[in-house]
Enzyme design. Sequence first.
Site, PDB file in Angstrom:
ATOM      1  N   GLY A 238       0.834  -1.206   0.000  1.00 27.61           N
ATOM      2  CA  GLY A 238       0.000   0.000   0.000  1.00 27.61           C
ATOM      3  C   GLY A 238       0.859   1.242   0.000  1.00 27.61           C
ATOM      4  O   GLY A 238       2.015   1.217  -0.439  1.00 27.61           O
ATOM      5  N   SER A 239       0.308   2.312   0.505  1.00 25.09           N
ATOM      6  CA  SER A 239       1.003   3.593   0.444  1.00 25.09           C
ATOM      7  C   SER A 239       2.151   3.654   1.457  1.00 25.09           C
ATOM      8  O   SER A 239       2.181   2.908   2.450  1.00 25.09           O
ATOM      9  CB  SER A 239       0.010   4.710   0.760  1.00 25.09           C
ATOM     10  OG  SER A 239      -0.534   4.485   2.046  1.00 25.09           O
ATOM     11  N   ARG A 241       2.491   6.018   3.437  1.00 25.19           N
ATOM     12  CA  ARG A 241       1.835   6.472   4.676  1.00 25.19           C
ATOM     13  C   ARG A 241       1.483   5.269   5.552  1.00 25.19           C
ATOM     14  O   ARG A 241       1.750   5.239   6.749  1.00 25.19           O
ATOM     15  CB  ARG A 241       0.575   7.267   4.314  1.00 25.19           C
ATOM     16  CG  ARG A 241      -0.199   7.860   5.476  1.00 25.19           C
ATOM     17  CD  ARG A 241      -1.633   8.214   5.096  1.00 25.19           C
ATOM     18  NE  ARG A 241      -2.406   7.056   4.678  1.00 25.19           N
ATOM     19  CZ  ARG A 241      -2.944   6.160   5.493  1.00 25.19           C
ATOM     20  NH1 ARG A 241      -2.816   6.296   6.804  1.00 25.19           N
ATOM     21  NH2 ARG A 241      -3.618   5.128   5.022  1.00 25.19           N
ATOM     22  N   GLY A 243       2.832   2.259   5.335  1.00 26.82           N
ATOM     23  CA  GLY A 243       4.072   1.577   5.730  1.00 26.82           C
ATOM     24  C   GLY A 243       4.731   2.226   6.944  1.00 26.82           C
ATOM     25  O   GLY A 243       5.330   1.542   7.779  1.00 26.82           O
ATOM     26  N   GLU A 260       5.732  -3.343   0.742  1.00 23.31           N
ATOM     27  CA  GLU A 260       5.677  -3.051  -0.705  1.00 23.31           C
ATOM     28  C   GLU A 260       4.881  -1.760  -0.846  1.00 23.31           C
ATOM     29  O   GLU A 260       3.647  -1.782  -0.874  1.00 23.31           O
ATOM     30  CB  GLU A 260       4.965  -4.188  -1.451  1.00 23.31           C
ATOM     31  CG  GLU A 260       5.678  -5.525  -1.381  1.00 23.31           C
ATOM     32  CD  GLU A 260       6.846  -5.631  -2.356  1.00 23.31           C
ATOM     33  OE1 GLU A 260       7.055  -4.705  -3.154  1.00 23.31           O
ATOM     34  OE2 GLU A 260       7.551  -6.645  -2.303  1.00 23.31           O
ATOM     35  N   CYS A 294       1.552   0.547  -8.821  1.00 19.88           N
ATOM     36  CA  CYS A 294       2.714   1.018  -8.063  1.00 19.88           C
ATOM     37  C   CYS A 294       3.875   1.257  -9.013  1.00 19.88           C
ATOM     38  O   CYS A 294       4.740   2.089  -8.747  1.00 19.88           O
ATOM     39  CB  CYS A 294       3.083   0.017  -6.989  1.00 19.88           C
ATOM     40  SG  CYS A 294       3.247  -1.653  -7.624  1.00 19.88           S
TER      41      CYS A 294
HETATM   42  P1  NAD Z   1      -3.445   2.327   1.317  1.00 23.24           P
HETATM   43  O1  NAD Z   1      -2.135   2.536   1.981  1.00 23.24           O
HETATM   44  O2  NAD Z   1      -4.488   3.332   1.494  1.00 23.24           O
HETATM   45  O3  NAD Z   1      -4.066   0.928   1.794  1.00 23.24           O
HETATM   46  C1  NAD Z   1      -3.367  -0.284   1.612  1.00 23.24           C
HETATM   47  C2  NAD Z   1      -3.826  -1.297   2.645  1.00 23.24           C
HETATM   48  O4  NAD Z   1      -3.328  -0.902   3.925  1.00 23.24           O
HETATM   49  C3  NAD Z   1      -5.353  -1.392   2.788  1.00 23.24           C
HETATM   50  O5  NAD Z   1      -5.704  -2.743   3.017  1.00 23.24           O
HETATM   51  C4  NAD Z   1      -5.608  -0.564   4.019  1.00 23.24           C
HETATM   52  O6  NAD Z   1      -6.812  -0.909   4.650  1.00 23.24           O
HETATM   53  C5  NAD Z   1      -4.386  -0.922   4.854  1.00 23.24           C
HETATM   54  N1  NAD Z   1      -4.058  -0.001   5.942  1.00 23.24           N
HETATM   55  C6  NAD Z   1      -3.965   1.346   5.876  1.00 23.24           C
HETATM   56  N2  NAD Z   1      -3.660   1.852   7.102  1.00 23.24           N
HETATM   57  C7  NAD Z   1      -3.555   0.788   7.945  1.00 23.24           C
HETATM   58  C8  NAD Z   1      -3.276   0.649   9.336  1.00 23.24           C
HETATM   59  N3  NAD Z   1      -3.048   1.712  10.108  1.00 23.24           N
HETATM   60  N4  NAD Z   1      -3.261  -0.582   9.865  1.00 23.24           N
HETATM   61  C9  NAD Z   1      -3.484  -1.667   9.093  1.00 23.24           C
HETATM   62  N5  NAD Z   1      -3.766  -1.600   7.776  1.00 23.24           N
HETATM   63  C10 NAD Z   1      -3.803  -0.383   7.213  1.00 23.24           C
HETATM   64  O7  NAD Z   1      -3.121   2.109  -0.253  1.00 23.24           O
HETATM   65  P2  NAD Z   1      -4.130   1.976  -1.471  1.00 23.24           P
HETATM   66  O8  NAD Z   1      -4.694   3.307  -1.784  1.00 23.24           O
HETATM   67  O9  NAD Z   1      -5.044   0.822  -1.268  1.00 23.24           O
HETATM   68  O10 NAD Z   1      -3.106   1.555  -2.632  1.00 23.24           O
HETATM   69  C11 NAD Z   1      -2.334   2.447  -3.354  1.00 23.24           C
HETATM   70  C12 NAD Z   1      -0.911   2.491  -2.833  1.00 23.24           C
HETATM   71  O11 NAD Z   1      -0.359   1.175  -2.778  1.00 23.24           O
HETATM   72  C13 NAD Z   1       0.020   3.268  -3.739  1.00 23.24           C
HETATM   73  O12 NAD Z   1       0.872   4.042  -2.936  1.00 23.24           O
HETATM   74  C14 NAD Z   1       0.791   2.187  -4.474  1.00 23.24           C
HETATM   75  O13 NAD Z   1       2.045   2.592  -4.960  1.00 23.24           O
HETATM   76  C15 NAD Z   1       0.908   1.155  -3.404  1.00 23.24           C
HETATM   77  N6  NAD Z   1       1.159  -0.166  -3.965  1.00 23.24           N
HETATM   78  C16 NAD Z   1       2.422  -0.667  -3.869  1.00 23.24           C
HETATM   79  C17 NAD Z   1       2.717  -1.896  -4.438  1.00 23.24           C
HETATM   80  C18 NAD Z   1       4.099  -2.457  -4.380  1.00 23.24           C
HETATM   81  O14 NAD Z   1       4.249  -3.639  -4.640  1.00 23.24           O
HETATM   82  N7  NAD Z   1       5.114  -1.686  -4.056  1.00 23.24           N
HETATM   83  C19 NAD Z   1       1.709  -2.633  -5.068  1.00 23.24           C
HETATM   84  C20 NAD Z   1       0.429  -2.092  -5.130  1.00 23.24           C
HETATM   85  C21 NAD Z   1       0.165  -0.844  -4.563  1.00 23.24           C
END
Ligand code: NAD
Length: 509
Positions: A238-239, A241, A243, A260, A294
């Site tokens: 995910g983002s 933020r 991570g 990731e 991503c």
């Molecule tokens: P996001 O960070 O909003 O959410 C990702 C996941 O994290 C969701 O399941 C969300 O519910 C969870 N999450 C968020 N805060 C959390 C917390 N405090 N505790 C536990 N879980 C939490 O991201 P998104 O909008 O779904 O996806 C887009 C982002 O993901 C982009 O930044 C993209 O680059 C990244 N991404 C990276 C890869 C990679 O392999 N590097 C792959 C796909 C997406």
Amino acid sequence: MDLSFLAELGLDKTVSGAFDGTWRKTKGDALTVRSPIDGSTIGTVQMADAKDYAAVSKAAHAAFLRWRELPAPKRGDYVRRIGNAFREHKEALGKLVSLEAGKILQEGLGEAQECIDIADFAVGLSRQLYGLTIASERPNHHMRETWHPLGTVGVITAFNFPIAVWAWNSMLALVCGDSCVWKPSLKTPLCAIAMTKIAAAVLGKEWAPLVGLIIGPDLTVGSAMLDDPAIPLVSATGSTRMGRIVGPRVAQRFGRSLLELGGNNAIAVMDDADLSLAVRGIVFGAVGTAGQRCTTTRRLLVHEKVVDDLQARLVKAYAQCTIGNPFDKKTLVGPLIDEASAKAFDHAVAAAKEQGGTIVRGGKRAKVPASLKGGAYVEPTIVRCDSMLPIVREETFAPILYIVPVKSLDEAIAMNNDVPQGLSSSIFTNNVRCAERFLSSIGSDCGIANVNIGTSGAEIGGAFGGEKETGGGRESGSDSWKVYMRRQTSTVNWGTSLPLAQGIKFGDE
Ligand code: NAD
């Protein structure tokens, strides 16, 4: 839209948001699931709470304790059958990804194919979880290194790869002898339920708790996972933020995390490059998945001798990119996931203008038929900048491509590396010296560096992931499986004396 595939996947009525071997009677809030295509309601999920989380984690751990005793090739045989079940449902899964995440159908089907591919990869891996033998300095001793199952893996996934990222993690984790608990994005819960149903049906009653699922708010079930000592590894996609929260919180209890996170990927184009090849790579990288990968190409670092020519060709190619319903065969650009993403797009375009960039193409909300008015559609956008503006350093999850002219390869490499993220990168050149320099230790600092192909569309055979704010994790192919296991070093003495290492004499001997 024909939604009969929802019934094939068991998604035609309100569904539970927790699976611990059986679908729990969850009592959390009802989550209305809307398609980004037109905003229509496509399902309702009864969300889980912390109590559900505890039950799912407990069941997954109990299943792990038994599963780890099964020989790895036998575990692989279950994964082979799960992969075959993905094959059977590929069409329906591809459509579901399009419906719930808004990808064009070809990309939805591609994502379903990735799940099949990683299952196949994992089956082969189940007979190759190799360790090492190491020469011992002591007579009649041998040393070896072996890999053992780790435990229950927590899998947190982003909306933009709603089935593949779980498959990358769980197929490997299963052959490694682990169980999983999946916490998907609340934007794509139906994909998670469909995949769990398919895998659980193959695993049967005995092993179904291996693929636990928990759908609920980050601050309840998400936090419970991060703090759960029964989860030795949290694999979170995910983002950046997210991570920043997950990494330190899991580390606090000495858990491991595989992160990731966001990317800000560049393509360098040299003056000797094959520009028609480059245009194809750039358009797929920048516009594909409506800029919501991503690995999306966000920056173009182009030699000043060819920048105007390349820009003109891109403007022409962008004009061919039809925006619309992702189920329509002519469409190349579907919707953004939601209105918040479209607002982030608007903000980035305004910031680029304010900071001195010129909008060469796009920059506005796209005109779509009335039937799609409930979706958030934007025009694929090209911005020309003289230098790396502050907004260029940020990842905006939308189809915005910044073009920056460069004078040399070294300037391109320096700019490529001059962002906080480090996921994917590539160079278009016909000069082997430029290509190799870009791939060398003084070249791109990203986890992925390509030559004469774009930044996105990785194959599962390689290790996938990136450096710096992308989080440092690697998953999918190569030896990424090692993250899902614990390493043990053993020394065996098969002699009759007890020599100590480093020649130490201790006592009378
Ligand atoms: P996001 O960070 O909003 O959410 C990702 C996941 O994290 C969701 O399941 C969300 O519910 C969870 N999450 C968020 N805060 C959390 C917390 N405090 N505790 C536990 N879980 C939490 O991201 P998104 O909008 O779904 O996806 C887009 C982002 O993901 C982009 O930044 C993209 O680059 C990244 N991404 C990276 C890869 C990679 O392999 N590097 C792959 C796909 C997406």
